[in-house]
Design a protein around this motif. Structure first.
Motif, PDB file in Angstrom:
ATOM      1  N   TYR A   1       0.416  -0.916   0.458  1.00 24.83           N
ATOM      2  CA  TYR A   1       0.195   0.283  -0.130  1.00 24.83           C
ATOM      3  C   TYR A   1       0.700   1.651   0.067  1.00 24.83           C
ATOM      4  CZ  TYR A   1       1.235  -0.016   4.789  1.00 24.83           C
ATOM      5  OH  TYR A   1       1.144  -0.393   6.384  1.00 24.83           O
ATOM      6  N   GLY A   2      -0.055   2.253  -0.066  1.00 25.08           N
ATOM      7  CA  GLY A   2       0.908   3.360   0.012  1.00 25.08           C
ATOM      8  C   GLY A   2       2.289   4.123  -1.202  1.00 25.08           C
TER       9      GLY A   2
ATOM     10  N   TYR B   1      -2.364  -8.754   9.724  1.00 21.16           N
ATOM     11  CA  TYR B   1      -2.631  -7.510   8.737  1.00 21.16           C
ATOM     12  C   TYR B   1      -3.862  -7.901   7.863  1.00 21.16           C
ATOM     13  CZ  TYR B   1      -1.837  -4.463   4.816  1.00 21.16           C
ATOM     14  OH  TYR B   1      -2.044  -3.265   3.621  1.00 21.16           O
TER      15      TYR B   1
ATOM     16  N   VAL C   1       9.184  10.041  14.615  1.00 24.38           N
ATOM     17  CA  VAL C   1       9.368   9.256  13.396  1.00 24.38           C
ATOM     18  C   VAL C   1       7.794   9.803  12.320  1.00 24.38           C
ATOM     19  CG1 VAL C   1       8.108   6.797  12.158  1.00 24.38           C
ATOM     20  CG2 VAL C   1       9.326   7.023  14.485  1.00 24.38           C
TER      21      VAL C   1
ATOM     22  N   THR D   1      12.451  10.418  10.407  1.00 27.85           N
ATOM     23  CA  THR D   1      13.007   9.111   9.664  1.00 27.85           C
ATOM     24  C   THR D   1      11.173   9.427  10.064  1.00 27.85           C
ATOM     25  OG1 THR D   1      12.293   8.435  11.632  1.00 27.85           O
ATOM     26  CG2 THR D   1      14.782   8.439  11.478  1.00 27.85           C
ATOM     27  N   VAL D   2      11.304   8.673   8.997  1.00 28.16           N
ATOM     28  CA  VAL D   2       9.662   8.285   8.032  1.00 28.16           C
ATOM     29  C   VAL D   2       9.152   6.927   7.715  1.00 28.16           C
ATOM     30  CG1 VAL D   2       8.219   9.305   5.889  1.00 28.16           C
ATOM     31  CG2 VAL D   2       9.820  11.049   6.821  1.00 28.16           C
ATOM     32  N   VAL D   3       8.202   7.199   7.843  1.00 33.27           N
ATOM     33  CA  VAL D   3       7.914   5.412   7.296  1.00 33.27           C
ATOM     34  C   VAL D   3       6.556   5.414   6.343  1.00 33.27           C
ATOM     35  CG1 VAL D   3       7.573   4.350   9.381  1.00 33.27           C
ATOM     36  CG2 VAL D   3       5.688   5.607   8.782  1.00 33.27           C
ATOM     37  N   ASN D   4       6.359   4.701   5.531  1.00 34.17           N
ATOM     38  CA  ASN D   4       5.059   5.137   4.623  1.00 34.17           C
ATOM     39  C   ASN D   4       3.476   5.586   4.731  1.00 34.17           C
ATOM     40  OD1 ASN D   4       4.272   4.044   1.661  1.00 34.17           O
ATOM     41  ND2 ASN D   4       4.619   1.583   1.846  1.00 34.17           N
ATOM     42  N   ILE D   5       2.934   5.723   3.529  1.00 36.95           N
ATOM     43  CA  ILE D   5       2.085   6.573   3.574  1.00 36.95           C
ATOM     44  C   ILE D   5       1.051   5.761   4.130  1.00 36.95           C
ATOM     45  CG2 ILE D   5       0.430   7.336   2.203  1.00 36.95           C
ATOM     46  CD1 ILE D   5       2.056   7.210  -0.135  1.00 36.95           C
TER      47      ILE D   5
ATOM     48  N   ASN E   1       1.030   4.234   7.058  1.00 36.24           N
ATOM     49  CA  ASN E   1       1.862   3.374   7.965  1.00 36.24           C
ATOM     50  C   ASN E   1       1.479   3.561   9.887  1.00 36.24           C
ATOM     51  OD1 ASN E   1       3.002   0.810   8.727  1.00 36.24           O
ATOM     52  ND2 ASN E   1       4.612   0.936   7.709  1.00 36.24           N
TER      53      ASN E   1
ATOM     54  N   TYR F   1       1.034   2.052  12.041  1.00 40.57           N
ATOM     55  CA  TYR F   1       1.426   0.752  12.449  1.00 40.57           C
ATOM     56  C   TYR F   1       2.806   0.675  12.705  1.00 40.57           C
ATOM     57  CZ  TYR F   1       3.316  -3.862  12.637  1.00 40.57           C
ATOM     58  OH  TYR F   1       3.692  -5.205  13.255  1.00 40.57           O
ATOM     59  N   GLY F   2       3.736   0.571  10.955  1.00 41.16           N
ATOM     60  CA  GLY F   2       4.840   1.178  11.052  1.00 41.16           C
ATOM     61  C   GLY F   2       5.792   2.020  12.790  1.00 41.16           C
TER      62      GLY F   2
ATOM     63  N   VAL G   1       5.587   0.371  15.838  1.00 38.69           N
ATOM     64  CA  VAL G   1       6.320  -0.488  16.464  1.00 38.69           C
ATOM     65  C   VAL G   1       7.535   0.337  16.330  1.00 38.69           C
ATOM     66  CG1 VAL G   1       7.862  -2.318  15.514  1.00 38.69           C
ATOM     67  CG2 VAL G   1       5.147  -2.355  14.792  1.00 38.69           C
ATOM     68  N   HIS G   2       8.280   1.391  15.785  1.00 39.46           N
ATOM     69  CA  HIS G   2       9.659   1.650  16.063  1.00 39.46           C
ATOM     70  C   HIS G   2       9.624   2.578  17.461  1.00 39.46           C
ATOM     71  CE1 HIS G   2      13.200   3.436  15.211  1.00 39.46           C
ATOM     72  NE2 HIS G   2      12.697   4.767  14.865  1.00 39.46           N
TER      73      HIS G   2
ATOM     74  N   ARG H   1       9.150   0.649  20.717  1.00 36.67           N
ATOM     75  CA  ARG H   1      10.597   0.230  20.985  1.00 36.67           C
ATOM     76  C   ARG H   1      11.783   1.296  21.220  1.00 36.67           C
ATOM     77  NH1 ARG H   1      11.767  -3.201  15.552  1.00 36.67           N
ATOM     78  NH2 ARG H   1      10.822  -5.205  15.611  1.00 36.67           N
TER      79      ARG H   1
ATOM     80  N   LEU I   1      10.417   2.129   2.396  1.00 37.73           N
ATOM     81  CA  LEU I   1       9.214   2.427   2.939  1.00 37.73           C
ATOM     82  C   LEU I   1       8.740   1.361   3.083  1.00 37.73           C
ATOM     83  CD1 LEU I   1       9.642   5.861   0.574  1.00 37.73           C
ATOM     84  CD2 LEU I   1       9.547   5.357   3.368  1.00 37.73           C
TER      85      LEU I   1
ATOM     86  N   GLY J   1       8.576  -2.237  11.795  1.00 37.47           N
ATOM     87  CA  GLY J   1       9.082  -0.381  12.323  1.00 37.47           C
ATOM     88  C   GLY J   1      10.209  -0.096  11.715  1.00 37.47           C
TER      89      GLY J   1
ATOM     90  N   VAL K   1      12.906   5.110   7.086  1.00 37.69           N
ATOM     91  CA  VAL K   1      13.759   5.684   6.397  1.00 37.69           C
ATOM     92  C   VAL K   1      14.136   7.168   6.452  1.00 37.69           C
ATOM     93  CG1 VAL K   1      13.726   5.555   3.953  1.00 37.69           C
ATOM     94  CG2 VAL K   1      12.253   3.723   5.096  1.00 37.69           C
ATOM     95  N   VAL K   2      14.781   7.671   6.037  1.00 39.28           N
ATOM     96  CA  VAL K   2      15.667   8.506   5.432  1.00 39.28           C
ATOM     97  C   VAL K   2      15.925   8.885   4.167  1.00 39.28           C
ATOM     98  CG1 VAL K   2      16.490   9.075   7.914  1.00 39.28           C
ATOM     99  CG2 VAL K   2      17.431   8.531   6.202  1.00 39.28           C
TER     100      VAL K   2
END
Lengths: 228, 228, 228, 228, 228, 228, 228, 228
Positions: free
Chosen positions: D182-183, G31, G174, G204-208, G210, G212-213, G216-217, G220, H196, H202, H205-206
């Motif tokens: 996704y995304g 998921y 994030v 820092t970046v996660v997916n569009i 997201n 959930y991701g 998690v980060h 932690r 991504l 978790g 990304v940069v």
């Protein structure tokens, strides 16, 4: 057996198809990009020797290639704006293609298109500096547009000229986007997309900066449109 | 003052330009996408009433629009494959356009192109199912290709057909990419890019699925190519 | 402890995996891009010293790197067209890979593919200048295509050649798009997309200009296809 | 004259090439997307009638098409996971293709690939749920990977599985990106790009979700790799 | 403590900023996309209750939301073409914004822009159906363009209208690309790129279909341009 | 006949429109990119000779062009940061444009915008180094922002500054994305997209690095906003 | 042999990894996208049965799936905003994650992030409606930001919030782009690019979408930051 | 008044924020790209003079800038692989960041990340050459991964390493895509998209090649994770 094939001239670094005119009626053309000046000279010579009665065209030449050809083939005709060269007599022109350009930055592409038209046997009418932000100039040449057998419309940036021209006349038209622009012009992609989405019906498009391709198509149309 | 302009028919939801033919020689066309069936009927009627001696074309019609038109305008001619309709007598055909399609999935676009050609006054020759993965069929129609005044070549997926056809003949050609394909075909962008980058000289291109645009250009070329 | 690992040769600027053949059966390969000529020489030497009985391949070499290697490692075999070098004896060839290229501009990629095939233990058959705009040449080599154990088909611009070849024969094929083209070729992306969307079944694709990757796959297929 | 061509079955809405096996050795295949259930049934019947001794494959079937085929052609074998159908006896299997899938969401593509392999005459070994985030499972099947004649590796999201598998074995591999994600997975483009850029040598790639294409290539490789 | 903040109305599903006018001088606006009809009604009510003397605007309403609002808030003014609603008295208009649209398909975006201008306190002049393929209409309204304090130019497809208008007058202009088009219009991206690359100086651009944003900017310009 | 047209100065390599001010009220501008230093000098001279009482602006000048102009036209005013030059007296300033820049890397674009504003007859207020990662500086200039007649907000990287400024004030704003950044800034496309999607209402946008276009728009707004 | 593997629960339609916590310390997660409601229930049950003392999380659930789970697993805790469910006792929270959201449209993603944080053992602090166009609210929560152990910043449209927050505090962050927006927001790609290009260091970046991701980060980080 | 602001050092060509550490706790950093060597020296000096007890970092330095700094600031520590420099004493390290790199081509980015970590006060553990195509090396360092407080995982090409590492350990991770690759790696976009879309939960990304950004985030996490 191919080595003996009279339709092919083997120059070592390239196997040149010297038979294309028989298949499609088009002159021979050398695409200069990525070739050394000496290679261009060698291919021009091979094609010219095979059919001295016909014109050969070389396009996308570097200044170095133009200089080398000028020395090695003094009978060649150089066109520095088009970055192109012809060797051998041009065919008799039949029909007329009007090459319309939006701005002076589009000149190299328009010149390549115009020379290609001439080499492929049609007459050329040049109409320059008729960008859409100055409609008076464009409206002033409306009659010249209407009298052509085919139009080549060259524009960069927003690529709007074909739409406006297409609303003024029903002459068959080929649009050529150029890589003129910056930022989000994306190297000509903005103009290409605009032309593909023209609201004027019947606008056809070639690749970015591809004056040659537009010239081949337009010359074919003009030649077959002229009374024999 | 525009309201009184005889070149415009004001339908309330749209102001219809009923004067286009005088400017470009083309018939009137209704682009059906985004219009209700009743709106299409109303526009068709307005255009037909103004010039009953000429054909009007409506394209991109939904099945509902086709049905509504069939009932409301029984004298209209429906073309469900092309998702299009004509109203009024077709013009006498001059010259011939060959509409060449790679696969059966390309049929709707090829049909739209063919009908557009007819409405714009040229004859149509259909050549279907000549995809590049089966060259024998394509080579078998080589003569028919060469006898046309203009070619429309329709293909989806990798969009290779125009290049192959362009190597077989020097007839002016318009290539139409279709949105047939999946995954990285990107809705026809793959075929579009391939056609813009054709190694065959003189291939011109229209927008994805734009059979109408190709038809307008090709008909103009064919008509002016035919001996008068 | 890694420092003592016999599977790794530590050159200071790089830790070279000298154990790859044991894992996958492939020869060692040095990817030259981004490395200085001296670094390439050092890595070639380290790999050759470890396994002098096997060939090592270095690809993507600049002219400077080629010259430096030629002087420092006179026993190396230089391939300037492929911009690559081999050191050590080539393996005995089993099976045959036909490397098919559309145009002369595709020669560097085709040469890299061919050399990679040879280094990976299969025989090579070169078939050049068989672009889709000149079908007669391609049809003339149909038997040679059919006799190969695997095909590598290299093409830039519109990337149509794999589709046409795939319609002529059922031999396993890897297609390699090249960055040859301009404007909307997008550095080879147009050819890449075309090949991914090929209407011929079973065409697999590698990255733009990746003759090496195609060569590895094709050699593996050819070797296991040959009768032992 | 084409109508009489024994290589073509004319069904009205489609002209079916019933001669493909003679040219490439492959079975007949019906691409179901965009066809009505009845059309798929008609084409399956026409192909089966022509060559009842061979298997015909239909792919990309909607649940409706699967149901219609199940009723109209009770002798057909339905594979709902693969959204595909076969009609006629499968060929004797020669060689083995291991179909490796990263996650359960990749199951439909893996199933299409596996069925395609079987229809094209090779044996199938399924290895599922071996995503790179759980290496223990993948390492546990290393021997099964090494014993195959060709690998099909199916993965969505980041598409990393082919690189990891390619580091474990030198068996020829085809990677299939899926549209799972996704995304910024961009409908599978992220996985496609990752596979094209794999650091493991010799990974070849097919279009997003194209289990069929991978199956054709892999079956050809496996068949010719098996001792006769 | 935020709960007590008089600048915020807490509706449970949303915390509504009822203090925006104090900060920027703009009216309150509800972006209807993604909200249920009842939510839109609740927010409209909260904002209207807080400042009954000012207009509130709701945009991007579904037909269902329009109907619900019509019943629940009979004093609201519905604009179905703009898919928008206002509640409360419009401010006195100062200055004039001309909203210029290329085609009838651009009507919803032009209507949203026009209504936004009115709600933000400027007068509106609508100029429709002045696409670049019919220059006579556009040239006929040249005086009306020149008399405006700010122009909003709305166009889809190739997005050429702002360039042509920008060549006719020096009035400040905001261009609005619309998602009208198909194939390589890429949902309005083609028009957006064209407008960003306009050869007419001083063209500014807002997001695709963003009549609201254009209206806010133009109304601000017009109001401060009008003599007090 | 065009040659005699007093609105055009024909320099051989270019036909210069010396009549633009009469149509739009703007000064003449020379876009320096792609022109030789001598060509820029010649055009500047032609425009200055025609209207010595007005300022001419030349933008996008190379260091070589700046040096050549400095020598050939000593009365010209050079702005090396803006890479631009003016010749002739600046008009009297009416109204004020605040040019706001996020970082020092945005200085060239901000300087081009500021100079353009001055040449087009408005006053300039420079506000630099007010990036969003240091809000205290931005909040400290809030009053200066509110007192301007129009804002030009210049930012690269994530392009967030226009949204923050737009939340602080209702002054009309033009945002200019710059190509400052790396990696996935995509040459300024990231900032461009961010600005087009600003949550602050009424933000309009020009092309990447197009300080000139922003300056033209802002000066027009400021001039007509100032009391006469 | 895998069938007997105690680390795997084979449900027929899926082989569930019930051993993940042992490897990474994370709870089990389902998921939900692409799974039927009954499949989600079955997987939840299998995971819960294996480790009843731990929480299981299911995300991306349709309304139908939520309803089915509510009936079949009455002990489950439904979170309709997050479109997620937990089953089993949440772990004791250690450390704090502040989940910051720009607008109400970002609520589903923020809720998914917050629930994920809780399931992964950290405390959650929600800070909503702090978009950059209304800085007063954001500045008002500065202390709450600084006291968190990790920040999750959720924003759509131009994605500017992380840059502004990153300038206010040095807490690890994030950023989560959401698909909120239209036109050139490109489904969240505009926000994603903006966040990747943030001028604030350490974003820092996660997916569009997201959440959930990001959860998690952040969990932690928060857990290991809290004093034990 | 800003000129007097003690938080700003005005160097003429730049106004340097010398107060950042007070706001976010981070050291001062000079982004060297686009600055002359002398400008970098001047800014380093200004920052160092203000806070001689703290380290200053300069990144993205050309070889010329490195040489100039080496001469002008002999007390500076040069890191040619990272293309970076530090001036002033490094802070005491708290916690450990493991910087994991896939290939030798990723070394510059990994070195920039590692130096950034050290300057920001955390310890560094380097783990190189652990690409996914050679799993044995990666599995060999599993314990070192698990003992870190934060991981920075650097990879180009297909960007698969973070997914594999993320399956081995639950330590917080930042992934850095590098521009290593060619063809359809699109300058690192392929690796960026892969990261991504990682199936390992978790992974944050940069931007492409942004070792600095990853270092800032990881150092913050490591420092707050270490027992005080």
């Amino acid at each position: 057996m191919d080595q003996q094939d009279p339709r092919i001239a083997d120059l070592g670094f390239a196997r040149v198809d010297v038979d294309r005119a028989a298949r499609t009626g088009d002159p021979e053309v050398v695409y200069g990009a990525g070739k050394t000046p000496d290679q261009v000279v060698a291919i021009l010579r091979a094609l010219h020797d095979k059919h001295p009665e016909r014109a050969v065209l070389a396009t996308r030449l570097t200044p170095e290639a133009l200089a080398t050809i000028g020395e090695a083939l003094p009978e060649a005709t150089l066109d520095p704006v088009a970055r192109a060269v012809t060797l051998g007599p041009l065919p008799t022109a039949r029909g007329t293609v009007a090459v319309v350009a939006a701005g002076t930055s589009d000149a190299p592409v328009a010149a390549e298109a115009a020379l290609t038209v001439a080499v492929h046997g049609a007459g050329v009418e040049r109409i320059d500096d008729v960008g859409v932000a100055g409609l008076h100039r464009l409206l002033g040449v409306r009659d010249r547009l209407a009298q052509a057998d085919c139009l080549i419309v060259v524009a960069g940036m927003e690529g709007a000229l074909p739409s406006v021209v297409g609303g003024l006349t029903g002459v068959p038209m080929v649009a050529v986007p150029t890589s003129v622009g910056y930022g989000a012009s994306l190297g000509g992609v903005a103009a290409l997309l605009a032309m593909l989405n023209s609201c004027a019906p019947g606008v056809t498009v070639v690749n970015i900066d591809n004056g040659y391709g537009a010239g081949v198509h337009a010359a074919r149309v003009a030649r077959q449109s002229a009374p024999r």
